[in-house]
Enzyme design. Sequence first.
Site: not given
Length: 365
Positions: A94, A191-193, A195
């Site tokens: 990372k 959370g309905v972003g 994904v």
Amino acid sequence: MIEVKNIQETNLVENPVIAQMSKSNHEQILFCNDNATGLKAIIAVHNTVLGPALGGTRMWMYNNEMDALTDVLRLSRGMTYKNSISGLNLGGGKAVIIGDSRTMKSEALFRRFGKFVNSLAGKYITAEDVGIGTNDMTWVNMETNHVVGLPGKSGDPSPVTAQGVYMGMKACAKEQFGSDSLTGKKVMVQGVGHVGEYLVASLAKEGAILTISDIHEDTLKRVSKTYGATVVGINDVYDVDMDIYAPCALGATVNDDTLSRLKCSIIAGAANNQLANEAVHGIKVMEKGIIYAPDYALNAGGVINCYSEVKNLPAAWALAKADEIYKTISNIVSRSKNENVPTYQIANKMAEERIEAIGKVKLPL
Ligand code: NAD
């Protein structure tokens, strides 16, 4: 002959960076500084036994450099486990760029960063993460080929991530309810972003009873109307009557407060680091009879998508590989039951076992 002394026998003062590195068992850390472009970055290569270390670059205004180091060490180690348990021939790495992603981005900064990535000669492959967009990666790509997630290549990973979450959720249902059908199951998607919406679409198609929550009113309205989902406020999520809780927004939502309220029997969502404290809440969920699908095993669709770009594999391969998350989660859950050990510990063991086994294959003949 040079006498090699144990550090305890010497007067050497322990360096806190090296100490942190050896505690987390990292292979290499590259500190990148360039005053001309304002670049300050850290690239951490945790483990390359399975293959080159792949993991995104995060741009974040850390309070200080030690916080950035701690974050990159934690995240790169996490990538080793995620890549291993997903059966990919990738190690874990990372990078973090220290700075404000709204004001400090420039072509020069990202190209300079690309040069540092290139200096690792393919040992580290970068991608997007928080604060970084595809345009930034295009600049990085001007200086190195060791980058994925470029425009026109493997594209948005969210559909593949959502497919993996959906399949893993079904595997949990099979274990908990005796059938992997989600028809009629009450699922709370937080959370309905990117994904979350794809997940809602698959669940709606199968006839799940959906409740959703998000901080964006317009998104909520659109998703609720399209898929027939009930909307709840962000503070009411944990009190909803549900069979399955699917955190697809933030980390650390499984904590002392929420666990005393949650009435679900499965936790399976896309968010990273869902357990506020693994050692505490990983055990508590088990004691409550909840099946927790370890987040990094469940949300591996994103890295599977990146891997398809590294290996030049078609989009259909990535979706089929994400379907295998069903089997991975099944194995984790059944081993957790048989050994009476929390699922997160079993996932860690399975990831470590694969690295150990493949490490032996790679020994010279
Ligand atoms: P996103 O930003 O597109 O969606 C997150 C959604 O959560 C947004 O709509 C946001 O408004 C909402 N949200 C924020 N705070 C909230 C709150 N308090 N309550 C309810 N909703 C809230 O992100 P994404 O790409 O869909 O990713 C979702 C999660 O999955 C993140 O934690 C991410 O790290 C993880 N993840 C994503 C991928 C991927 O392929 N995108 C892969 C692996 C893991």
